[in-house]
Design a protein around this motif. Structure first.
Motif, PDB file in Angstrom:
ATOM      1  N   PRO A  19      34.837  35.582  30.277  1.00 55.13           N
ATOM      2  CA  PRO A  19      34.248  36.234  31.512  1.00 55.13           C
ATOM      3  C   PRO A  19      35.366  36.462  32.669  1.00 55.13           C
ATOM      4  O   PRO A  19      35.493  37.501  33.291  1.00 55.13           O
ATOM      5  CB  PRO A  19      33.537  35.027  32.215  1.00 55.13           C
ATOM      6  N   ILE A  20      36.716  35.830  32.711  1.00 60.15           N
ATOM      7  CA  ILE A  20      37.655  35.886  33.289  1.00 60.15           C
ATOM      8  C   ILE A  20      39.131  35.738  32.253  1.00 60.15           C
ATOM      9  O   ILE A  20      39.107  34.612  31.803  1.00 60.15           O
ATOM     10  CB  ILE A  20      37.913  35.125  34.635  1.00 60.15           C
ATOM     11  N   LEU A  21      39.808  36.764  32.444  1.00 60.78           N
ATOM     12  CA  LEU A  21      41.310  36.700  31.882  1.00 60.78           C
ATOM     13  C   LEU A  21      42.142  36.746  32.609  1.00 60.78           C
ATOM     14  O   LEU A  21      42.237  37.698  33.783  1.00 60.78           O
ATOM     15  CB  LEU A  21      41.166  37.791  30.608  1.00 60.78           C
ATOM     16  N   LEU A  22      43.336  35.969  32.466  1.00 56.99           N
ATOM     17  CA  LEU A  22      44.368  35.947  33.368  1.00 56.99           C
ATOM     18  C   LEU A  22      45.526  36.645  32.582  1.00 56.99           C
ATOM     19  O   LEU A  22      45.733  36.213  31.373  1.00 56.99           O
ATOM     20  CB  LEU A  22      44.823  34.366  34.105  1.00 56.99           C
ATOM     21  N   ILE A  23      46.285  37.656  33.229  1.00 56.04           N
ATOM     22  CA  ILE A  23      47.161  38.338  32.285  1.00 56.04           C
ATOM     23  C   ILE A  23      48.668  38.028  33.038  1.00 56.04           C
ATOM     24  O   ILE A  23      48.527  38.272  34.295  1.00 56.04           O
ATOM     25  CB  ILE A  23      47.010  39.858  32.525  1.00 56.04           C
ATOM     26  N   GLY A  24      49.687  37.863  32.430  1.00 57.53           N
ATOM     27  CA  GLY A  24      51.041  37.759  32.986  1.00 57.53           C
ATOM     28  C   GLY A  24      51.968  37.064  32.037  1.00 57.53           C
ATOM     29  O   GLY A  24      51.690  36.987  30.711  1.00 57.53           O
ATOM     30  N   ARG A  25      53.163  36.805  32.475  1.00 60.43           N
ATOM     31  CA  ARG A  25      54.173  36.197  31.561  1.00 60.43           C
ATOM     32  C   ARG A  25      53.871  34.895  31.334  1.00 60.43           C
ATOM     33  O   ARG A  25      54.573  34.350  30.209  1.00 60.43           O
ATOM     34  CB  ARG A  25      55.653  36.353  32.120  1.00 60.43           C
ATOM     35  N   HIS A  26      53.454  34.271  32.149  1.00 60.41           N
ATOM     36  CA  HIS A  26      53.336  32.526  32.166  1.00 60.41           C
ATOM     37  C   HIS A  26      52.697  32.286  30.703  1.00 60.41           C
ATOM     38  O   HIS A  26      51.565  32.646  30.349  1.00 60.41           O
ATOM     39  CB  HIS A  26      52.804  32.113  33.319  1.00 60.41           C
ATOM     40  N   GLN A  27      53.209  30.997  30.263  1.00 63.40           N
ATOM     41  CA  GLN A  27      52.510  30.541  29.047  1.00 63.40           C
ATOM     42  C   GLN A  27      50.905  30.224  29.342  1.00 63.40           C
ATOM     43  O   GLN A  27      50.336  30.061  28.308  1.00 63.40           O
ATOM     44  CB  GLN A  27      53.151  29.283  28.310  1.00 63.40           C
ATOM     45  N   GLU A  28      50.608  29.825  30.460  1.00 61.05           N
ATOM     46  CA  GLU A  28      49.020  29.602  30.713  1.00 61.05           C
ATOM     47  C   GLU A  28      48.432  30.447  30.782  1.00 61.05           C
ATOM     48  O   GLU A  28      47.129  30.369  30.970  1.00 61.05           O
ATOM     49  CB  GLU A  28      49.174  28.436  31.952  1.00 61.05           C
ATOM     50  N   CYS A  29      48.784  31.728  30.827  1.00 60.57           N
ATOM     51  CA  CYS A  29      48.133  32.996  31.075  1.00 60.57           C
ATOM     52  C   CYS A  29      47.074  33.233  29.711  1.00 60.57           C
ATOM     53  O   CYS A  29      47.645  33.072  28.659  1.00 60.57           O
ATOM     54  CB  CYS A  29      48.822  34.164  31.330  1.00 60.57           C
ATOM     55  N   ASP A  30      45.725  33.816  29.794  1.00 60.74           N
ATOM     56  CA  ASP A  30      45.150  34.027  28.593  1.00 60.74           C
ATOM     57  C   ASP A  30      45.822  35.145  27.755  1.00 60.74           C
ATOM     58  O   ASP A  30      45.725  35.033  26.631  1.00 60.74           O
ATOM     59  CB  ASP A  30      43.548  34.391  29.113  1.00 60.74           C
ATOM     60  N   ILE A  31      46.281  36.418  28.479  1.00 59.77           N
ATOM     61  CA  ILE A  31      47.063  37.348  27.720  1.00 59.77           C
ATOM     62  C   ILE A  31      48.449  37.117  28.240  1.00 59.77           C
ATOM     63  O   ILE A  31      48.631  37.532  29.590  1.00 59.77           O
ATOM     64  CB  ILE A  31      46.367  38.595  28.178  1.00 59.77           C
ATOM     65  N   GLN A  32      49.639  36.913  27.408  1.00 54.76           N
ATOM     66  CA  GLN A  32      50.977  36.967  27.749  1.00 54.76           C
ATOM     67  C   GLN A  32      51.552  38.357  27.371  1.00 54.76           C
ATOM     68  O   GLN A  32      51.273  38.600  26.130  1.00 54.76           O
ATOM     69  CB  GLN A  32      51.583  35.852  26.910  1.00 54.76           C
ATOM     70  N   ILE A  33      52.116  38.977  28.461  1.00 48.96           N
ATOM     71  CA  ILE A  33      52.986  40.045  28.263  1.00 48.96           C
ATOM     72  C   ILE A  33      54.463  39.563  28.549  1.00 48.96           C
ATOM     73  O   ILE A  33      54.739  39.525  29.765  1.00 48.96           O
ATOM     74  CB  ILE A  33      52.390  41.176  28.932  1.00 48.96           C
ATOM     75  N   PRO A  34      55.244  39.496  27.395  1.00 45.33           N
ATOM     76  CA  PRO A  34      56.579  39.256  27.712  1.00 45.33           C
ATOM     77  C   PRO A  34      57.566  40.182  28.215  1.00 45.33           C
ATOM     78  O   PRO A  34      58.317  40.548  27.416  1.00 45.33           O
ATOM     79  CB  PRO A  34      56.976  38.666  26.338  1.00 45.33           C
ATOM     80  N   SER A  35      57.231  40.706  29.377  1.00 49.03           N
ATOM     81  CA  SER A  35      58.233  41.640  30.023  1.00 49.03           C
ATOM     82  C   SER A  35      58.602  41.266  31.385  1.00 49.03           C
ATOM     83  O   SER A  35      57.692  40.570  32.099  1.00 49.03           O
ATOM     84  CB  SER A  35      57.550  43.182  29.898  1.00 49.03           C
ATOM     85  N   ARG A  36      59.862  41.437  31.709  1.00 49.84           N
ATOM     86  CA  ARG A  36      60.224  40.955  33.127  1.00 49.84           C
ATOM     87  C   ARG A  36      59.506  42.057  34.117  1.00 49.84           C
ATOM     88  O   ARG A  36      59.593  41.935  35.394  1.00 49.84           O
ATOM     89  CB  ARG A  36      61.740  41.010  33.260  1.00 49.84           C
ATOM     90  N   LYS A  37      58.847  43.122  33.584  1.00 48.48           N
ATOM     91  CA  LYS A  37      58.235  44.143  34.688  1.00 48.48           C
ATOM     92  C   LYS A  37      56.854  43.417  34.749  1.00 48.48           C
ATOM     93  O   LYS A  37      56.180  44.065  35.696  1.00 48.48           O
ATOM     94  CB  LYS A  37      58.390  45.403  34.185  1.00 48.48           C
ATOM     95  N   ILE A  38      56.533  42.391  34.302  1.00 45.93           N
ATOM     96  CA  ILE A  38      55.041  41.777  34.402  1.00 45.93           C
ATOM     97  C   ILE A  38      55.442  40.415  35.291  1.00 45.93           C
ATOM     98  O   ILE A  38      56.407  39.586  34.687  1.00 45.93           O
ATOM     99  CB  ILE A  38      54.469  41.605  33.182  1.00 45.93           C
ATOM    100  N   SER A  39      54.620  40.035  36.372  1.00 43.23           N
ATOM    101  CA  SER A  39      54.925  38.933  37.025  1.00 43.23           C
ATOM    102  C   SER A  39      54.100  37.530  36.222  1.00 43.23           C
ATOM    103  O   SER A  39      53.432  37.978  35.316  1.00 43.23           O
ATOM    104  CB  SER A  39      54.135  39.090  38.233  1.00 43.23           C
ATOM    105  N   ARG A  40      54.628  36.673  36.531  1.00 40.16           N
ATOM    106  CA  ARG A  40      54.112  35.381  35.817  1.00 40.16           C
ATOM    107  C   ARG A  40      52.542  35.308  35.748  1.00 40.16           C
ATOM    108  O   ARG A  40      51.986  35.059  34.905  1.00 40.16           O
ATOM    109  CB  ARG A  40      54.554  33.996  36.637  1.00 40.16           C
ATOM    110  N   ARG A  41      52.049  35.418  37.016  1.00 36.60           N
ATOM    111  CA  ARG A  41      50.565  35.765  36.830  1.00 36.60           C
ATOM    112  C   ARG A  41      50.164  37.082  37.628  1.00 36.60           C
ATOM    113  O   ARG A  41      50.338  37.017  39.057  1.00 36.60           O
ATOM    114  CB  ARG A  41      49.957  34.551  37.773  1.00 36.60           C
ATOM    115  N   HIS A  42      50.089  37.980  37.053  1.00 36.82           N
ATOM    116  CA  HIS A  42      50.124  39.381  37.231  1.00 36.82           C
ATOM    117  C   HIS A  42      48.854  39.820  37.652  1.00 36.82           C
ATOM    118  O   HIS A  42      48.704  40.165  39.005  1.00 36.82           O
ATOM    119  CB  HIS A  42      50.605  40.208  36.228  1.00 36.82           C
TER     120      HIS A  42
END
Length: 165
Positions: A19-42
């Motif tokens: 129902p809700i997906l959190l996207i970002g670099r942080h390990q607690e995000c549902d979808i992790q994108i490992p790029s410095r152009k992505i914020s921890r919780r984007h």
């Protein structure tokens, strides 16, 4: 089949199966994108009734829908969503077929030396659009996001709260 974000640049497709997906670099995000152009919780993407809503979470490089930077917006099948410098096409079709690719050039991110930086690196803003451009306009004020009341985000740890000070 749930909606998905089909990668137009690098990276895998993203299945929108919650129902809700959190996207970002942080390990607690549902979808992790490992790029410095992505914020921890984007940003987060929510399924609200029969449509998708995306909301920027005060990220450095923001989100764009069909090229227009937004704080929040509805996503429709065929829309192009840019998260930082990663481009995706929204696929809400239930037949599993990928929509035709969007027209445009992919966002480049080859062996970037800034990927080892601690903070997100701001991207250059595109040139201002001609006032006659008929694409989706930048919203004047953020639309309220209607989320289920029983959804709660995990609290920040003490170290996360102190990191911003």
């Amino acid at each position: 089949m749930p909606a998905q974000l089909v990668a137009l640049s690098e990276g895998p497709d993203i299945l929108l199966d919650k129902p809700i997906l959190l996207i970002g670099r942080h390990q607690e995000c549902d979808i992790q994108i490992p790029s410095r152009k992505i914020s921890r919780r984007h940003c987060c993407i929510a399924q609200v009734n029969d449509h998708l809503v995306v909301r920027d979470l005060c990220s450095t490089n923001g989100i764009r829908i069909n090229g227009a930077r937004v704080n929040e917006g509805d996503l429709k099948s065929g829309d192009e969503l840019t998260i930082g410098n990663f481009r995706y096409q929204v696929n809400c079709n239930n037949n599993g077929a990928h929509p035709p690719p969007a027209i445009g050039r992919p966002v480049e991110d080859e062996d970037d030396p800034f990927d080892s930086c601690e903070e997100p690196i701001p991207l250059d803003e595109p040139e201002e659009r001609d006032q006659h451009d008929r694409r989706r306009p930048e919203p004047q004020s953020p639309m309220p996001l209607l989320l289920p009341e029983n959804i709660q985000l995990a609290p920040l740890s003490d170290s996360q709260m102190n990191a911003g000070k």
